[in-house]
Design a protein around this motif. Structure first.
Motif, PDB file in Angstrom:
ATOM      1  N   ALA A 166       0.831  -1.213   0.000  1.00 47.26           N
ATOM      2  CA  ALA A 166       0.000   0.000   0.000  1.00 47.26           C
ATOM      3  C   ALA A 166       0.862   1.258   0.000  1.00 47.26           C
ATOM      4  O   ALA A 166       0.557   2.227  -0.704  1.00 47.26           O
ATOM      5  CB  ALA A 166      -0.936  -0.005   1.215  1.00 47.26           C
ATOM      6  N   GLN A 167       1.958   1.251   0.766  1.00 40.39           N
ATOM      7  CA  GLN A 167       2.839   2.423   0.787  1.00 40.39           C
ATOM      8  C   GLN A 167       3.516   2.632  -0.567  1.00 40.39           C
ATOM      9  O   GLN A 167       3.658   3.772  -1.020  1.00 40.39           O
ATOM     10  CB  GLN A 167       3.875   2.277   1.903  1.00 40.39           C
ATOM     11  N   LYS A 169       2.307   1.713  -3.511  1.00 41.23           N
ATOM     12  CA  LYS A 169       1.275   2.220  -4.427  1.00 41.23           C
ATOM     13  C   LYS A 169       1.002   3.695  -4.174  1.00 41.23           C
ATOM     14  O   LYS A 169       0.841   4.480  -5.112  1.00 41.23           O
ATOM     15  CB  LYS A 169      -0.026   1.430  -4.254  1.00 41.23           C
ATOM     16  N   ARG A 170       0.944   4.069  -2.896  1.00 38.76           N
ATOM     17  CA  ARG A 170       0.682   5.469  -2.557  1.00 38.76           C
ATOM     18  C   ARG A 170       1.797   6.372  -3.102  1.00 38.76           C
ATOM     19  O   ARG A 170       1.529   7.425  -3.672  1.00 38.76           O
ATOM     20  CB  ARG A 170       0.528   5.622  -1.044  1.00 38.76           C
ATOM     21  N   MET A 171       3.044   5.940  -2.933  1.00 39.72           N
ATOM     22  CA  MET A 171       4.166   6.734  -3.442  1.00 39.72           C
ATOM     23  C   MET A 171       4.105   6.861  -4.967  1.00 39.72           C
ATOM     24  O   MET A 171       4.373   7.922  -5.526  1.00 39.72           O
ATOM     25  CB  MET A 171       5.506   6.129  -3.015  1.00 39.72           C
ATOM     26  N   LEU A 172       3.739   5.791  -5.640  1.00 42.30           N
ATOM     27  CA  LEU A 172       3.612   5.843  -7.099  1.00 42.30           C
ATOM     28  C   LEU A 172       2.519   6.813  -7.524  1.00 42.30           C
ATOM     29  O   LEU A 172       2.675   7.557  -8.496  1.00 42.30           O
ATOM     30  CB  LEU A 172       3.349   4.442  -7.661  1.00 42.30           C
ATOM     31  N   LEU A 173       1.413   6.814  -6.785  1.00 39.66           N
ATOM     32  CA  LEU A 173       0.326   7.746  -7.110  1.00 39.66           C
ATOM     33  C   LEU A 173       0.752   9.193  -6.875  1.00 39.66           C
ATOM     34  O   LEU A 173       0.431  10.080  -7.672  1.00 39.66           O
ATOM     35  CB  LEU A 173      -0.919   7.413  -6.282  1.00 39.66           C
ATOM     36  N   LEU A 174       1.481   9.430  -5.795  1.00 39.66           N
ATOM     37  CA  LEU A 174       1.962  10.789  -5.525  1.00 39.66           C
ATOM     38  C   LEU A 174       2.922  11.257  -6.616  1.00 39.66           C
ATOM     39  O   LEU A 174       2.878  12.418  -7.042  1.00 39.66           O
ATOM     40  CB  LEU A 174       2.612  10.857  -4.140  1.00 39.66           C
ATOM     41  N   ARG A 175       3.769  10.346  -7.066  1.00 43.41           N
ATOM     42  CA  ARG A 175       4.671  10.687  -8.181  1.00 43.41           C
ATOM     43  C   ARG A 175       3.874  10.991  -9.441  1.00 43.41           C
ATOM     44  O   ARG A 175       4.218  11.892 -10.208  1.00 43.41           O
ATOM     45  CB  ARG A 175       5.637   9.537  -8.447  1.00 43.41           C
ATOM     46  N   GLU A 176       2.830  10.223  -9.664  1.00 46.42           N
ATOM     47  CA  GLU A 176       2.000  10.444 -10.853  1.00 46.42           C
ATOM     48  C   GLU A 176       1.326  11.811 -10.795  1.00 46.42           C
ATOM     49  O   GLU A 176       1.231  12.509 -11.810  1.00 46.42           O
ATOM     50  CB  GLU A 176       0.957   9.328 -10.988  1.00 46.42           C
ATOM     51  N   ILE A 177       0.874  12.217  -9.598  1.00 43.64           N
ATOM     52  CA  ILE A 177       0.291  13.559  -9.460  1.00 43.64           C
ATOM     53  C   ILE A 177       1.345  14.611  -9.789  1.00 43.64           C
ATOM     54  O   ILE A 177       1.084  15.567 -10.521  1.00 43.64           O
ATOM     55  CB  ILE A 177      -0.280  13.762  -8.041  1.00 43.64           C
TER      56      ILE A 177
END
Length: 192
Positions: A166-167, A169-177
């Protein structure tokens, strides 16, 4: 999310646009979880990320969901350790109380051992008495903690995997933003 933590008053109110509400259905809460806690976490994340586009809103919703899952995994892991601590105390009491007991009294002694372990968990006075008794027989808090981790090692590994996934995935989403903002920002001047 890398800056200083903001208090509730300092957070910018960033409401999920009405047209995106269908993308973020209400969460499926476990017993003991509160919708207000979920909404506060989600609101803090939305305020921190301040999504600007539909893609960013989708990503922010996913970040909020993953952040809730991470909090949930941590809480469940904590409760799991409490349960295994009771089992470790039970195992230590069994080693003390069941040693050399007549086989015809084993079932009754086992019942008392289970009751004592439950009392240890629920009654602070009983807990201090049992802890003192265990210490007398060489079972200090370090020995009990070791027993907890030995008994719970497989389940703790499961939670560790869930947390790490989960962490990540969260980091990947933040990078995508961040990437979405970089790409939608003004074009940089070419080097001369």
């Amino acid at each position: 999310m890398n800056g200083l933590f903001q208090t509730g008053r300092a957070l910018t109110v960033t409401e999920l646009p009405v047209e995106f509400e269908f993308l973020a259905p209400p969460p499926l809460l476990l017993p003991g979880e509160q919708l207000e806690h979920y909404q506060a976490l989600r609101q803090a994340i939305f305020a921190d990320l301040a999504p600007r586009s539909a893609i960013e809103w989708l990503l922010a919703i996913d970040v909020a969901e993953l952040s809730w899952d991470i909090q949930r995994y941590r809480m469940l892991r904590h409760k799991l350790l409490e349960t295994y601590r009771q089992k470790a105390v039970e195992a230590a009491l069994r080693r003390i109380d069941m040693l050399g007991i007549d086989p015809e009294f084993e079932a009754e002694a086992e019942t008392y051992t289970l009751q004592n372990a439950l009392s240890w968990r629920c009654d602070p006075v009983a807990a201090s008495e049992i802890d003192a008794r265990l210490t007398t027989y060489g079972f200090d808090q370090h020995a009990i903690t070791t027993e907890v981790y030995v008994q719970a090692r497989e389940v703790l590994s499961l939670f560790e995997g869930l947390l790490n996934a989960a962490q990540t995935k969260r980091m990947l989403l933040l990078r995508e933003i961040r990437n979405q903002r970089f790409l939608s920002g003004p074009l940089r001047q070419p080097r001369v």
